[in-house]
Design an enzyme around this catalytic site. Structure first.
Site, PDB file in Angstrom:
ATOM      1  CG  HIS A  76     -12.335   0.152  58.133  1.00  0.00           C
ATOM      2  ND1 HIS A  76     -11.732  -0.428  57.040  1.00  0.00           N
ATOM      3  CD2 HIS A  76     -13.645  -0.413  57.853  1.00  0.00           C
ATOM      4  CE1 HIS A  76     -12.215  -0.917  56.162  1.00  0.00           C
ATOM      5  NE2 HIS A  76     -13.594  -0.878  56.570  1.00  0.00           N
ATOM      6  CG  HIS A  78     -16.732  -2.122  58.524  1.00  0.00           C
ATOM      7  ND1 HIS A  78     -16.976  -0.958  57.412  1.00  0.00           N
ATOM      8  CD2 HIS A  78     -17.827  -1.622  59.372  1.00  0.00           C
ATOM      9  CE1 HIS A  78     -17.887  -0.035  57.944  1.00  0.00           C
ATOM     10  NE2 HIS A  78     -18.356  -0.400  59.133  1.00  0.00           N
ATOM     11  CG  ASP A  80     -15.339  -6.430  54.736  1.00  0.00           C
ATOM     12  OD1 ASP A  80     -15.462  -5.565  55.769  1.00  0.00           O
ATOM     13  OD2 ASP A  80     -15.197  -5.746  53.851  1.00  0.00           O
ATOM     14  CG  HIS A  81     -11.394  -4.350  56.209  1.00  0.00           C
ATOM     15  ND1 HIS A  81     -10.697  -3.741  55.260  1.00  0.00           N
ATOM     16  CD2 HIS A  81     -12.879  -4.464  55.623  1.00  0.00           C
ATOM     17  CE1 HIS A  81     -11.141  -3.350  54.407  1.00  0.00           C
ATOM     18  NE2 HIS A  81     -12.533  -3.550  54.416  1.00  0.00           N
ATOM     19  CG  HIS A 155     -15.465   3.763  55.898  1.00  0.00           C
ATOM     20  ND1 HIS A 155     -16.060   3.537  54.659  1.00  0.00           N
ATOM     21  CD2 HIS A 155     -15.503   2.330  56.375  1.00  0.00           C
ATOM     22  CE1 HIS A 155     -16.424   2.335  54.469  1.00  0.00           C
ATOM     23  NE2 HIS A 155     -16.246   1.667  55.386  1.00  0.00           N
ATOM     24  CG  ASP A 226     -13.468  -0.491  52.905  1.00  0.00           C
ATOM     25  OD1 ASP A 226     -12.387  -0.503  52.465  1.00  0.00           O
ATOM     26  OD2 ASP A 226     -14.213  -0.970  53.276  1.00  0.00           O
ATOM     27  CG  HIS A 284     -13.012  -2.959  49.285  1.00  0.00           C
ATOM     28  ND1 HIS A 284     -14.232  -2.534  49.443  1.00  0.00           N
ATOM     29  CD2 HIS A 284     -12.803  -3.478  50.710  1.00  0.00           C
ATOM     30  CE1 HIS A 284     -14.903  -2.887  50.425  1.00  0.00           C
ATOM     31  NE2 HIS A 284     -13.952  -3.367  51.465  1.00  0.00           N
TER      32      HIS A 284
END
Lengths: 339, 339
Positions: A76, A78, A80-81, A155, A226, A284
């Site tokens: 996904h 976001h 932090d990914h 998510h 996530d 995570h």
């Protein structure tokens, strides 16, 4: 050709390495998400699942080199990914990577990468391809050895889980049986191994199917982005040898997990149990579970699914056949970067 | 209010901290570029110059927190100078930053940040402002205490150097002189200190200008982006207390430096000498100069400009008044994060 290729019966190592195991923001001992599927012995490639900021620097502490990365699967969008993606692509170029690289992920990943590269006037030395997944996922990649499929999770933002399945290995030639049948060793063996029928000098016909063992099912790993607890995770994880699952929250935090579209240790373990996976690797991990507190998550999960481990940055795990083994990380025993 | 504020004569510490000192790609001991101007005692703020990938994680090893960062100056848009920006902005938000943050840089920085935040569906908790600089630079910021000006350099891509000048500190009240003049201590001192003239009870008039010392010129630091040797660097660096300059190449590599739009150690030292700066800090060190090899760059430069140092990640330097002191990094002696 890979000089470490093993012969016949021995199957080649398939490993998973964690380059970042934290949640949200980087922490002292956990960088943000980056997972490497090491297929170096199999196909001399590394596939990445998510590339959080700093993943390329984490790689400096591993044996993976950017130019070995041929496919990147984004769960996904976001930050932090994905925020480590432009830098990794640049360094792969800087280090002379030439092989095509394909990026799979939700719609938007292409724009992020293209704008980042364009603004920074980065001209890659290799072709790059994007596969933006349909919202309901599907089989996203099929090679001669592997199938990768994706399903949407639950998510705040579109998030996918991936299932990587190695194709079954053909059965081995039953040499003992051939000796019993007095089949002379030689080129005939090769034909039989390919499943052909052969006629011997004495007039007998030997059927390939009769002298080949059962095929060995391939290995399978599910890497879940996530998500809240959701049925699609079960579908992706069913019978996997290894399930990589987020555990942003712990036991008793089900409400927070739900509110923030994440999963607890206990929920992840319940999925692992129901899906009958071989082992569960929790990642995570929130900074709230710093240091030894992270073990708490593992204890909670093990009460439901014993073969669980909370992973740390740089942990490497074998993906075994038939759900064997335990959750102990391995020391790398073969040269990891194969030229 | 800053409880560490010192009084009168003592001036407040202004420091520069290197969060990343490498070139191009992150290396084991050098992350990509990130420079922090620590104005914590002065104004309880930190200003960043470039934010390479991983800068926010480097900060975890420093005493700087993202929410103290109020202004970010980007020298140029190459990935090793900007790819850490979206992550830093996100973490600043994640940690509850509320103060407006302004980003200065070449045209394109806004698009990079906005697309990164939009694709990742990151909603910041604070307002963000962009100032994209005109190609010929100029005074980009003027506060009550500082002026920041920028000039274009000579790189493959638009690249700016910045000069941060602290405004002069007003002269101090000459208390000894007032005693000689028999001026009674009290509220009159305050008026005189502000430069006013006052009439005493005995009819004498005291002119403020006569009892105030010379103003103390402010401190000045020049932070130069990637560039070939160019005249604008001289303009930015002239009489600076500290000059931060790239030294991607070493002595004898002038041709490569020119071809790649970079500078050698010797060229940087020549600029420092001609510009009559106080000290020269060399950064943007190539991985070709790993470990002790980087000292070679310093030796080369010192033969021309002795007060030179090749900086390392996490080095902190005082910016002294009047070009005093040497190039030794300091240990932080005051609480660095002031609430």
């Amino acid at each position: 050709m890979n000089k470490y290729l093993k012969k016949d019966k021995e199957f080649l190592t398939m490993q998973i390495e964690f380059l970042g195991t934290g949640a949200g923001s980087p922490a002292h001992f956990r960088n943000v998400t980056g997972v490497a599927l090491r297929l170096l012995e199999e196909i001399n490639e590394v596939w990445l699942f998510d590339v959080g900021e700093g993943t390329q620097r984490q790689m400096l502490q591993s044996t993976i080199r950017p130019r070995k990365v041929t496919k990147i699967f984004i769960t996904h969008l976001h930050g932090d990914h994905i925020y480590g993606l432009p830098g990794l692509l640049s360094s792969r170029s800087f280090q002379g990577g030439e092989d095509e690289l394909t990026i799979y992920g939700p719609k938007g990943i292409r724009q992020f990468v293209e704008v980042s590269l364009r603004v920074s006037q980065t001209h890659l030395t290799y072709p790059i391809k994007f596969v933006e997944l349909p919202v309901d996922g599907g089989d996203v990649l099929q090679t001669d050895k592997f199938t990768v499929s994706a399903l949407p999770l639950d998510h705040r933002i579109t998030s996918f889980g991936y299932r990587v399945t190695e194709h079954a290995h053909p059965g081995e030639l039953l040499v003992e049986r051939l000796r019993e049948l007095n089949v002379p060793a030689g080129p005939l063996y090769g034909q039989l191994k390919q499943g052909n029928d052969v006629t011997l000098a004495d007039g007998r016909t030997i059927h390939g199917a009769d002298v080949i063992g059962a095929p060995q099912p391939g290995r399978c790993v599910a890497i879940i982005g996530d998500t809240r607890k959701t049925n699609n995770t079960m579908t992706l994880a069913r019978n996997a040898d290894v399930l990589v699952h987020e555990s942003t929250y712990g036991k008793g935090e089900g409400k927070q997990a739900r509110n923030h579209f994440h999963t607890t240790s206990v929920q992840a373990a319940t999925i692992a149990k129901q899906a009958q996976v071989g082992r569960l690797l929790l990642t995570h991990i929130s900074a709230r579970y710093a240091g030894k507190a992270a073990n708490e998550l593992a204890y909670q999960a093990r009460s439901i699914f014993p073969n669980t481990r909370v992973v740390n940055d740089f942990d490497v795990f074998d993906i075994p056949f038939g759900k064997q083994g335990n959750t102990k990380p391995v020391k790398l025993t073969v040269p990891s970067e194969v030229e």
